[in-house]
Design a protein around this motif. Structure first.
Motif, PDB file in Angstrom:
ATOM      1  N   UNK A 660       0.807  -1.217   0.000  1.00 23.97           N
ATOM      2  CA  UNK A 660       0.000   0.000   0.000  1.00 23.97           C
ATOM      3  C   UNK A 660       0.833   1.256   0.000  1.00 23.97           C
ATOM      4  N   UNK A 661       1.654   1.423   1.027  1.00 19.25           N
ATOM      5  CA  UNK A 661       2.459   2.637   1.124  1.00 19.25           C
ATOM      6  C   UNK A 661       3.536   2.674   0.047  1.00 19.25           C
ATOM      7  N   UNK A 662       4.009   1.490  -0.351  1.00 15.65           N
ATOM      8  CA  UNK A 662       5.005   1.444  -1.419  1.00 15.65           C
ATOM      9  C   UNK A 662       4.443   1.965  -2.732  1.00 15.65           C
ATOM     10  N   UNK A 663       3.133   1.940  -2.873  1.00 15.55           N
ATOM     11  CA  UNK A 663       2.502   2.411  -4.116  1.00 15.55           C
ATOM     12  C   UNK A 663       2.745   3.883  -4.367  1.00 15.55           C
ATOM     13  N   UNK A 664       3.087   4.627  -3.315  1.00 13.83           N
ATOM     14  CA  UNK A 664       3.316   6.064  -3.512  1.00 13.83           C
ATOM     15  C   UNK A 664       4.796   6.445  -3.417  1.00 13.83           C
ATOM     16  N   UNK A 665       5.662   5.446  -3.188  1.00 14.79           N
ATOM     17  CA  UNK A 665       7.083   5.782  -3.034  1.00 14.79           C
ATOM     18  C   UNK A 665       8.034   4.914  -3.843  1.00 14.79           C
ATOM     19  N   UNK A 666       7.763   3.627  -4.007  1.00 12.92           N
ATOM     20  CA  UNK A 666       8.799   2.705  -4.465  1.00 12.92           C
ATOM     21  C   UNK A 666       8.800   2.503  -5.981  1.00 12.92           C
ATOM     22  N   UNK A 675      21.168   0.890 -12.902  1.00 13.38           N
ATOM     23  CA  UNK A 675      20.188   1.146 -11.853  1.00 13.38           C
ATOM     24  C   UNK A 675      20.674   2.342 -11.046  1.00 13.38           C
ATOM     25  N   UNK A 676      19.849   3.390 -10.988  1.00  9.49           N
ATOM     26  CA  UNK A 676      20.277   4.640 -10.382  1.00  9.49           C
ATOM     27  C   UNK A 676      20.035   4.719  -8.878  1.00  9.49           C
ATOM     28  N   UNK A 677      19.164   3.865  -8.363  1.00  4.16           N
ATOM     29  CA  UNK A 677      18.867   3.926  -6.922  1.00  4.16           C
ATOM     30  C   UNK A 677      19.012   2.550  -6.253  1.00  4.16           C
ATOM     31  N   UNK A 678      20.260   2.045  -6.206  1.00  2.00           N
ATOM     32  CA  UNK A 678      20.477   0.692  -5.663  1.00  2.00           C
ATOM     33  C   UNK A 678      20.699   0.645  -4.155  1.00  2.00           C
ATOM     34  N   UNK A 679      20.351   1.709  -3.446  1.00  2.00           N
ATOM     35  CA  UNK A 679      20.535   1.711  -1.992  1.00  2.00           C
ATOM     36  C   UNK A 679      19.275   2.234  -1.326  1.00  2.00           C
ATOM     37  N   UNK A 680      19.252   2.164  -0.004  1.00  2.00           N
ATOM     38  CA  UNK A 680      18.052   2.545   0.739  1.00  2.00           C
ATOM     39  C   UNK A 680      18.000   4.037   1.043  1.00  2.00           C
ATOM     40  N   UNK A 681      18.941   4.800   0.492  1.00  4.29           N
ATOM     41  CA  UNK A 681      18.857   6.256   0.574  1.00  4.29           C
ATOM     42  C   UNK A 681      18.023   6.790  -0.579  1.00  4.29           C
ATOM     43  N   UNK A 682      18.287   6.280  -1.778  1.00  7.84           N
ATOM     44  CA  UNK A 682      17.592   6.768  -2.964  1.00  7.84           C
ATOM     45  C   UNK A 682      16.390   5.922  -3.353  1.00  7.84           C
ATOM     46  N   UNK A 683      16.346   4.683  -2.880  1.00  7.60           N
ATOM     47  CA  UNK A 683      15.157   3.851  -3.088  1.00  7.60           C
ATOM     48  C   UNK A 683      14.243   4.084  -1.891  1.00  7.60           C
ATOM     49  N   UNK A 684      13.071   4.636  -2.127  1.00 12.84           N
ATOM     50  CA  UNK A 684      12.246   5.196  -1.050  1.00 12.84           C
ATOM     51  C   UNK A 684      11.301   4.175  -0.434  1.00 12.84           C
ATOM     52  N   UNK A 685      11.813   3.435   0.542  1.00 11.68           N
ATOM     53  CA  UNK A 685      10.959   2.530   1.306  1.00 11.68           C
ATOM     54  C   UNK A 685      10.155   3.338   2.319  1.00 11.68           C
ATOM     55  N   UNK A 686       8.863   3.062   2.458  1.00 18.34           N
ATOM     56  CA  UNK A 686       8.078   3.776   3.474  1.00 18.34           C
ATOM     57  C   UNK A 686       8.647   3.534   4.876  1.00 18.34           C
ATOM     58  N   UNK A 687       8.722   4.583   5.658  1.00 20.54           N
ATOM     59  CA  UNK A 687       9.230   4.494   7.022  1.00 20.54           C
ATOM     60  C   UNK A 687       8.072   4.464   8.006  1.00 20.54           C
ATOM     61  N   UNK A 688       8.397   4.267   9.278  1.00 19.84           N
ATOM     62  CA  UNK A 688       7.357   4.221  10.305  1.00 19.84           C
ATOM     63  C   UNK A 688       6.532   5.495  10.316  1.00 19.84           C
ATOM     64  N   UNK A 689       7.202   6.637  10.080  1.00 18.88           N
ATOM     65  CA  UNK A 689       6.491   7.918  10.106  1.00 18.88           C
ATOM     66  C   UNK A 689       5.533   8.091   8.930  1.00 18.88           C
TER      67      UNK A 689
END
Length: 759
Positions: A660-666, A675-689
């Motif tokens: 669900x939340x990944x639908x607006x970020x990932x 691949x331009x975003x191979x890390x968790x800084x540029x690949x936007x996983x939803x956080x707790x907030x």
């Protein structure tokens, strides 16, 4: 609903919780062995290039380097889930097909030496033209990545039931739309790691996996070794989500290095390697044409879906089919045509996913909402009208034996006051609903079955041996809870031996939503067989009929006269004295059509049962920036029977985050084959907030074949959470979404388009 259970249906703390929260649980990278070597892999810098030669001799001359390998050290056996998809040489000798592909590897006494040794390996490449877009790859004249796949079409799944064209002509309302979704990363917290040890002709392996027996078989084939000499051992997994389903090049690399060096070898991938060089998730373009009658009944569906499969087949036939099947398992489709194409491109390999197909499912559901509105209906009505019920057949002839779809729709609608809120314009707020079904244990040949062994020791404590694997779902705790219920002993009295291929028998693994329905059923049968052995002896000793025997709190007693009782350990010791120790086997094979095949015969019973779910998302959109927030999410799941409601709720909540939340970020971002975003800084996983308030509701349909009535718990929410978000954004903006992820730029465009349409 059954109410006579002591622990089934109770909220219990998972058996693995303490070790994980205290940090004492071991993962592959934690393993240490005497004289263990460090492995590193040389990767392709090119998206498509012929390999003229590979020379590892200079690397081997370095002090501290104990082994160096390339594909020329293997047997040249290619991996593929099916015989007709065997196209992946784990260490290629002909050519590389994506940036980051494994080419050669070294094992050294420390990491620095291994890294330095890689720079001394010489590879002579001849550059070839590459193609990165699946539409371009399908065209005549496009660079051919594998000779056997004309126009780079790896897989074509064609399903046609009924008379689609005639039904479409007769339809009162017809709509056609195209939806896209970017590929995603699995983004497990644990980067891939594998440890291999080779002694006296026996190979021991540790790695995160979704099915140890499937993994061991693949490695045995690649190395031409008998299965009893390849042992995949139990280890904790730091995430899977579908991405640990198959044998990985790292498995072969570590194995060959251990065999060559005679020492244990550990390979741990970096975060970037985990993104570029292990499995990813398919990009997708889904064209959906729907015909409806005036009353909202779906009369025809016509699909053309293109999947970017990356460089190799992977789970091709399955991945190309699953988005369609989970939809037909949910809705009545009297006339349907599905053409799914998996296309080979010069990108990283795409595999299965726990929420695979977001453009397809999100597109179907959002399109349904707009058609309902045009017909003067609402999303609740149209889903109830077209949703399957128990006893019906899917389009490809699977019988639905239990179905709580209607209940999940009604309860989420009532909880959220859905009809009233959907009917009025709420911009910049919106509400959306998504429904789906999931098969529980799809055909995997004879590996569809699970077998459990059980013994009770002379002190009354139990040892349970099963192939079930746990990737974080709570499968281990679930089978212990089932055994505890039947044998009448506390969960802490049960020692679980699992996910070790040499001491357990076949199990389908966590790959096909089979753990609750298949694996736990096998455990239940084994425990019931052991219970019968106990009852036979106890009845004789207590002087009561066997049918009067009950087990609880480590005691065996008479139901009619509870004063007649004895400790379980007494019965067990009596069994030993009679030379008939309490030991039992249980096997469960789901009712599936083993002749069913993903391409050649796509009909017949797909699974023993199906679970159902409905999600409702409430969104708020910033009209200035297009940013989407989700204040509240309601999810209802028909899991048959919740063996541990707390664990099911946890899976539901995780599904809201993952899909669900990944639908607006990932989404993966590419520049050609990079691949331009191979890390968790540029690949936007939803956080707790970023997470909404979640209302997780369990609906119990009590499946007739499920253990205690249970089915899979969690993935059905994962498969529809993004649909609910997409439908809510469409309702809020007044414009049909076209592409995932729903990032602010795309949503702002929808907002502006909505304003234009109103003008």
């Amino acid at each position: 609903m059954a109410t006579n259970q002591n622990i089934i249906g109770k909220r219990v703390i998972r058996s693995d919780s303490l070790a994980k929260v205290t940090g004492t649980a071991d993962y592959t990278a934690d393993l240490k062995m005497p004289n263990m070597l460090v492995a590193k892999v040389l990767r392709s810098p090119h998206a498509h290039a012929r390999i003229n030669s590979i020379d590892v001799s200079e690397a081997l001359k370095m002090p501290g380097v104990k082994a160096a390998i390339s594909g020329f050290d293997g047997y040249g056996i290619k991996w593929g889930v099916f015989r007709y998809t065997q196209d992946h040489d784990m260490l290629p000798t002909d050519k590389v097909r994506y940036i980051g592909e494994d080419v050669a590897a070294v094992a050294a006494v420390d990491e620095q030496t291994a890294i330095e040794a890689l720079s001394r390996i010489k590879v002579d490449y001849e550059l070839l033209p590459a193609v990165y877009d699946p539409i371009e790859a399908m065209q005549d004249g496009a660079p051919l990545i594998h000779d056997q796949y004309k126009n780079n079409i790896n897989i074509h799944v064609n399903i046609e039931e009924g008379e689609v064209d005639k039904a479409m002509e007769r339809a009162f309302l017809v709509r056609e739309d195209t939806f896209k979704s970017a590929g995603e990363a699995y983004a497990m917290m644990e980067p891939y790691a594998v440890v291999a040890s080779y002694k006296n002709g026996y190979l021991d392996l540790w790695m995160p996996n979704a099915g140890p027996h499937v993994r061991a078989k693949a490695i045995a084939n690649l190395l031409k070794m008998p299965l009893n000499k390849v042992r995949v051992r139990h280890i904790n997994s730091g995430g899977a989500f579908g991405g640990r389903s198959e044998v990985a090049p790292g498995d072969l690399v570590a194995s060959l290095l251990a065999i060559k060096s005679g020492k244990p070898v550990k390979l741990v991938l970096s975060r970037e390697e985990n993104a570029t060089s292990t499995r990813q998730i398919h990009d997708m373009i889904a064209t959906i044409k729907t015909g409806m009658a005036k009353d909202g009944t779906i009369v025809a569906k016509d699909y053309r879906v293109i999947y970017d499969g990356g460089a190799y087949s992977s789970t091709g036939p399955i991945a190309t089919s699953i988005p369609y099947y989970v939809y037909e398992e949910c809705y009545r489709l009297p006339n349907v045509r599905y053409n799914g194409y998996r296309i080979i491109t010069n990108k990283g390999i795409r595999g299965m996913y726990g929420c695979h197909g977001r453009a397809f499912m999100g597109g179907n559901e959002a399109q349904m909402d707009l058609m309902a509105k045009e017909l003067g209906m609402d999303p609740v009505e149209i889903r109830l009208k077209n949703g399957l019920t128990a006893g019906e057949m899917t389009a490809t002839k699977s019988k639905i034996t239990s179905c709580g779809l209607k209940e999940t729709i009604n309860i989420t609608s009532e909880k959220t006051d859905f009809k009233k809120r959907w009917d009025r314009t709420q911009s910049p707020k919106g509400i959306g609903m998504g429904c789906i079904a999931i098969m529980c244990g799809f055909p995997m040949g004879f590996r569809s079955l699970s077998t459990c062994y059980l013994k009770i020791n002379d002190d009354g404590y139990v040892t349970l041996v099963t192939g079930v694997v746990d990737n974080g779902q709570g499968n281990e705790s679930m089978v212990i809870q089932a055994a505890s219920e039947i044998l009448g002993v506390p969960m802490e009295d049960i020692n679980l031996v699992n996910a070790d291929t040499e001491v357990t028998n076949l199990d389908p693994g966590a790959y096909s939503q089979a753990a609750a329905f298949v694996s736990t059923n096998a455990v239940k049968v084994a425990c019931e067989n052991a219970r019968q052995q106990i009852a036979t002896i106890a009845a004789e000793k207590l002087g009561v009929p066997e049918t009067d025997i009950a087990l609880k709190d480590r005691l065996v007693y008479s139901l009619d006269n509870p004063e007649k009782k004895m400790p379980l350990r007494w019965v067990v010791r009596e069994a030993f004295a009679r030379a008939t120790p309490i030991a039992a086997t249980g096997t469960f094979f789901p009712n599936i059509d083993l002749k069913r095949e993903w391409i050649s015969r796509p009909w017949g019973q797909m699974a023993g049962t199906f679970s159902y779910a409905t999600s409702v998302a409430e969104v708020s959109i910033d009209p200035e920036t297009g940013e989407v927030t989700v204040p509240h999410f309601t999810a209802a799941h028909d899991c048959g029977r919740a063996i541990n409601p707390m664990a099911v709720e946890g899976q539901m909540e995780g599904s809201v985050q993952q899909a669900g939340m990944a639908a607006i970020t990932e989404g993966n971002l590419w520049d050609g084959g990079h691949l331009l975003n191979p890390d968790l800084l540029d690949y936007k996983i939803p956080l707790a907030c970023d997470m909404p308030e979640i209302d997780a509701i369990i609906v119990e349909s009590i499946d007739p074949a499920g253990p205690f009535g249970a089915k899979e718990g969690g993935i059905a929410i994962r498969m529809n959470a993004y649909s609910a978000i997409a439908c809510a954004v469409t309702q809020a903006t007044g414009t049909l979404f076209k592409e995932f992820p729903l990032t602010p730029d795309k949503v702002l465009e929808l907002v502006e388009n909505g304003k234009e349409e109103k003008r």
